[in-house]
Design a protein around this motif. Structure first.
Motif, PDB file in Angstrom:
ATOM      1  N   ALA A  21      -2.791   9.045   6.309  1.00 28.22           N
ATOM      2  CA  ALA A  21      -1.867  10.169   6.160  1.00 28.22           C
ATOM      3  C   ALA A  21      -0.879   9.983   5.012  1.00 28.22           C
ATOM      4  N   SER A  22      -0.667   8.751   4.564  1.00 30.75           N
ATOM      5  CA  SER A  22       0.287   8.533   3.475  1.00 30.75           C
ATOM      6  C   SER A  22      -0.352   8.749   2.106  1.00 30.75           C
ATOM      7  N   GLY A  23      -1.667   8.881   2.072  1.00 34.24           N
ATOM      8  CA  GLY A  23      -2.352   9.152   0.815  1.00 34.24           C
ATOM      9  C   GLY A  23      -2.563  10.639   0.622  1.00 34.24           C
ATOM     10  N   CYS A  58      -4.731   9.550  -4.294  1.00 35.04           N
ATOM     11  CA  CYS A  58      -4.561   8.214  -3.715  1.00 35.04           C
ATOM     12  C   CYS A  58      -5.103   8.159  -2.292  1.00 35.04           C
ATOM     13  N   ASN A  59      -5.895   7.130  -2.025  1.00 33.97           N
ATOM     14  CA  ASN A  59      -6.386   6.852  -0.679  1.00 33.97           C
ATOM     15  C   ASN A  59      -5.774   5.539  -0.210  1.00 33.97           C
ATOM     16  N   VAL A  60      -5.126   5.578   0.950  1.00 34.26           N
ATOM     17  CA  VAL A  60      -4.524   4.373   1.526  1.00 34.26           C
ATOM     18  C   VAL A  60      -5.361   3.985   2.735  1.00 34.26           C
ATOM     19  N   THR A  61      -6.024   2.850   2.660  1.00 32.29           N
ATOM     20  CA  THR A  61      -7.035   2.528   3.665  1.00 32.29           C
ATOM     21  C   THR A  61      -6.454   2.190   5.031  1.00 32.29           C
ATOM     22  N   ASP A  62      -5.188   1.732   5.083  1.00 29.03           N
ATOM     23  CA  ASP A  62      -4.616   1.386   6.388  1.00 29.03           C
ATOM     24  C   ASP A  62      -3.674   2.463   6.919  1.00 29.03           C
ATOM     25  N   ASP A  63      -3.531   3.567   6.187  1.00 35.48           N
ATOM     26  CA  ASP A  63      -2.648   4.658   6.624  1.00 35.48           C
ATOM     27  C   ASP A  63      -3.058   5.932   5.896  1.00 35.48           C
ATOM     28  N   ASN A 118       0.829  -1.207   0.000  1.00 39.10           N
ATOM     29  CA  ASN A 118       0.000   0.000   0.000  1.00 39.10           C
ATOM     30  C   ASN A 118       0.864   1.259   0.000  1.00 39.10           C
ATOM     31  N   ALA A 119       1.945   1.230   0.789  1.00 44.76           N
ATOM     32  CA  ALA A 119       2.856   2.379   0.836  1.00 44.76           C
ATOM     33  C   ALA A 119       3.524   2.596  -0.517  1.00 44.76           C
TER      34      ALA A 119
END
Length: 233
Positions: A125-127, A118-123, A104-105
């Motif tokens: 803030a990284s998206g 980009c949407n990162v579902t488990d983090d 995901n990262a």
């Protein structure tokens, strides 16, 4: 792999908490992507389709039965294999929702280089964006987020909104749209138009019977009479 996970966790700890800008996106004609094939990916896919997306690429070696069923609709390009960075080619928006934090990262980094939302579902803030909890009643779109602090709170508030604004609001909002178009064709005075439409919206919230039973011309006449009467007071 353990060292990689620790690196990701340390990176999360040192990120500055973002402040978000709320917006509604028009996805029609834009290629979107979902990387992942589990329950979360299925939920994101449904959200994209409900939000008007008509071109979605979903990449995952395995998918849920729900995703497989949705793929029969014709708007989904289903690729049952491992993710490759080339899957982001021509993509406008992507959800990274695999069960692998490192993957995901990597998707987020690649999307950032390509200037892809980009949407990162488990983090989160990284998206580059987060997706709120949503209640959709036709054209009425109610969205709530706790900015990643508590998805559970967002879900509870969404449930409250679902009860407060039931399925009947789909028809009510459509009636308001029709009235607005009618008023703009009929009434040239901007101040009168604004007051008539405000009264109509208030009546809709208070479950005023006139909003659903009268024809547009009759409804407008009633609202106009009230508006003129108030202006003469």
């Amino acid at each position: 792999m353990r060292g990689g996970i620790v690196t990701v966790e340390l990176a999360r700890e040192h990120k500055v908490r973002p402040t978000y800008y709320a917006a509604a996106l028009d996805l029609k004609g834009k290629l979107c992507a979902v990387i992942g094939g589990g329950i979360v990916a299925e939920r994101k896919l449904k959200g994209l389709l409900e939000g008007g997306a008509d071109r979605v690429r979903l990449v995952s070696p395995a998918v849920t039965p729900g995703i497989a069923a949705l793929a029969d609709g014709g708007n989904i390009i289903l690729e049952q294999r491992a993710y490759q960075e080339s899957d982001l080619a021509n993509v406008w928006l992507v959800f990274a929702c695999t069960d692998d934090a490192m993957l995901n990262a990597a998707i987020a980094l690649a999307a950032n280089r390509r200037r892809i939302w980009c949407n990162v579902t488990d983090d989160a803030a990284s998206g580059s964006f987060i997706s709120p909890s949503v209640v959709r009643r036709g054209d009425l779109l109610l969205a709530v987020t706790a900015s990643g602090a508590s998805p559970s709170l967002s879900a509870l508030i969404r449930t409250e909104l679902e009860r407060q604004y039931g399925p009947q609001y789909k028809e009510r909002v459509e009636r308001l749209r029709q009235l607005r178009e009618y008023v703009y064709k009929t009434q040239k005075n901007e101040r009168v138009r604004r007051e008539v439409l405000r009264l109509a919206a208030e009546g809709t919230l208070m479950d005023d019977g006139a909003a659903g039973t009268l024809g547009l011309d009759e409804w407008y006449a009633v609202l106009l009479e009230i508006t003129i009467g108030r202006q003469m007071e």
